[in-house]
Write an enzyme that holds these catalytic residues in place. Structure first.
Site, PDB file in Angstrom:
ATOM      1  N   GLU A  69       0.838  -1.203   0.000  1.00 60.53           N
ATOM      2  CA  GLU A  69       0.000   0.000   0.000  1.00 60.53           C
ATOM      3  C   GLU A  69       0.870   1.248   0.000  1.00 60.53           C
ATOM      4  O   GLU A  69       2.026   1.213   0.442  1.00 60.53           O
ATOM      5  CB  GLU A  69      -0.886   0.016   1.260  1.00 60.53           C
ATOM      6  CG  GLU A  69      -2.279  -0.510   1.038  1.00 60.53           C
ATOM      7  CD  GLU A  69      -3.187   0.447   0.240  1.00 60.53           C
ATOM      8  OE1 GLU A  69      -2.666   1.310  -0.495  1.00 60.53           O
ATOM      9  OE2 GLU A  69      -4.404   0.315   0.367  1.00 60.53           O
ATOM     10  N   ASP A  70       0.292   2.339  -0.464  1.00 60.62           N
ATOM     11  CA  ASP A  70       1.015   3.610  -0.426  1.00 60.62           C
ATOM     12  C   ASP A  70       0.877   4.290   0.931  1.00 60.62           C
ATOM     13  O   ASP A  70       1.823   4.854   1.453  1.00 60.62           O
ATOM     14  CB  ASP A  70       0.553   4.549  -1.544  1.00 60.62           C
ATOM     15  CG  ASP A  70      -0.951   4.741  -1.573  1.00 60.62           C
ATOM     16  OD1 ASP A  70      -1.682   3.858  -1.086  1.00 60.62           O
ATOM     17  OD2 ASP A  70      -1.415   5.759  -2.094  1.00 60.62           O
ATOM     18  N   ARG A 119      -0.518  12.154  -8.987  1.00 67.20           N
ATOM     19  CA  ARG A 119       0.128  10.849  -8.777  1.00 67.20           C
ATOM     20  C   ARG A 119       1.515  10.798  -9.412  1.00 67.20           C
ATOM     21  O   ARG A 119       2.383  10.062  -8.979  1.00 67.20           O
ATOM     22  CB  ARG A 119      -0.719   9.726  -9.398  1.00 67.20           C
ATOM     23  CG  ARG A 119      -2.062   9.490  -8.731  1.00 67.20           C
ATOM     24  CD  ARG A 119      -2.655   8.182  -9.244  1.00 67.20           C
ATOM     25  NE  ARG A 119      -4.084   8.050  -9.023  1.00 67.20           N
ATOM     26  CZ  ARG A 119      -4.647   7.630  -7.889  1.00 67.20           C
ATOM     27  NH1 ARG A 119      -3.898   7.313  -6.866  1.00 67.20           N
ATOM     28  NH2 ARG A 119      -5.947   7.524  -7.788  1.00 67.20           N
ATOM     29  N   PHE A 162      -1.926  16.690   4.256  1.00 61.50           N
ATOM     30  CA  PHE A 162      -2.483  16.221   2.980  1.00 61.50           C
ATOM     31  C   PHE A 162      -1.338  16.052   1.987  1.00 61.50           C
ATOM     32  O   PHE A 162      -0.837  17.020   1.439  1.00 61.50           O
ATOM     33  CB  PHE A 162      -3.512  17.228   2.455  1.00 61.50           C
ATOM     34  CG  PHE A 162      -4.458  16.612   1.468  1.00 61.50           C
ATOM     35  CD1 PHE A 162      -4.008  15.789   0.449  1.00 61.50           C
ATOM     36  CD2 PHE A 162      -5.816  16.844   1.569  1.00 61.50           C
ATOM     37  CE1 PHE A 162      -4.880  15.209  -0.454  1.00 61.50           C
ATOM     38  CE2 PHE A 162      -6.707  16.281   0.666  1.00 61.50           C
ATOM     39  CZ  PHE A 162      -6.236  15.459  -0.349  1.00 61.50           C
ATOM     40  N   ASP A 191      -4.022   5.121   6.648  1.00 64.68           N
ATOM     41  CA  ASP A 191      -4.577   6.315   7.266  1.00 64.68           C
ATOM     42  C   ASP A 191      -5.484   5.857   8.416  1.00 64.68           C
ATOM     43  O   ASP A 191      -4.990   5.495   9.487  1.00 64.68           O
ATOM     44  CB  ASP A 191      -5.343   7.047   6.144  1.00 64.68           C
ATOM     45  CG  ASP A 191      -5.632   8.489   6.458  1.00 64.68           C
ATOM     46  OD1 ASP A 191      -5.837   8.808   7.625  1.00 64.68           O
ATOM     47  OD2 ASP A 191      -5.672   9.308   5.524  1.00 64.68           O
TER      48      ASP A 191
END
Ligand code: PRP
Length: 184
Positions: free
Chosen positions: A104-105, A170, A157, A108
């Site tokens: 996963e990137d 991206r 963010f 959260d």
């Protein structure tokens, strides 16, 4: 210093530059190579955000392995954290009896990986581990921690290196903090 051109003008600051990311990715790949020696793991790329991390990580993993890809439903930033996660593009391969590494990137709230791992465990893999490039533990709402992580980051963010805002950014080669005025 970033060049303020095109989409880069929307970036407030660089949190992790390309060299910093790659150095850590190499460390993680070496660690995985030690931990998965002789295990021929399946690396699972959770589309779309993890594509760049997946690509760099697996290229640095110098041992036998296989790739597969899946997508999960996204309900938008507001609802995703509490919403149900469905697999919208499933794996092509069977993971039963295999060693699986979910890539996963970012982790959260943890909701995506919490639900995804529960779904994949039903398929009886020999082992199932999580690696995330970025971890935001401050935001966690589920009792889940990554087995491997690149960087613990503050609750900002961030975009780039696969991470998006509304589908954009991206392709930035680094991870940057998005200017507040862009999303407010
Ligand atoms: C991001 C990220 C994780 C998830 C993490 O995906 O790739 O899948 O959110 O958030 P959580 O821990 O709060 O569940 P996103 O929905 O933005 O889709 P994308 O990967 O296609 O960008």
């Amino acid at each position: 210093m970033i060049k303020k051109m095109g989409l880069e003008k929307d970036i407030d600051s660089i949190l992790l530059d390309q060299d910093t990311i790659m150095e850590r990715v190499k460390e993680l790949a070496l660690r995985l190579a030690e931990d998965y020696k002789g295990k021929n793991p399946i690396f699972v790329c959770v589309l779309k955000g993890s594509i760049n991390f997946f690509s760099d990580l697996t290229r640095e993993f110098k041992d036998y392995c296989e790739f597969d890809f899946l997508s999960v439903s996204s309900y938008g930033s507001g609802m995703k954290n509490s919403g149900r996660v469905d697999i919208t593009k499933d794996l092509d391969m069977s993971i039963t009896g295999r060693h699986v590494i979910i890539v996963e990137d970012i982790m959260d709230s943890g909701n995506t990986l919490n639900q995804l791992t529960a779904l994949l465990r039903e398929r009886k893999p020999e082992s199932l581990k999580l690696i995330t490039l970025l971890d935001k533990p401050e935001r966690r709402e589920c009792p889940i921690t990554p087995d491997y992580y690149g960087f613990v980051i503050p609750d900002k963010f961030v975009v780039g290196y696969g991470l998006d805002y509304a589908g954009t950014y991206r392709n930035l080669p680094y991870i940057g903090v998005l200017k507040r005025e862009v999303y407010e």
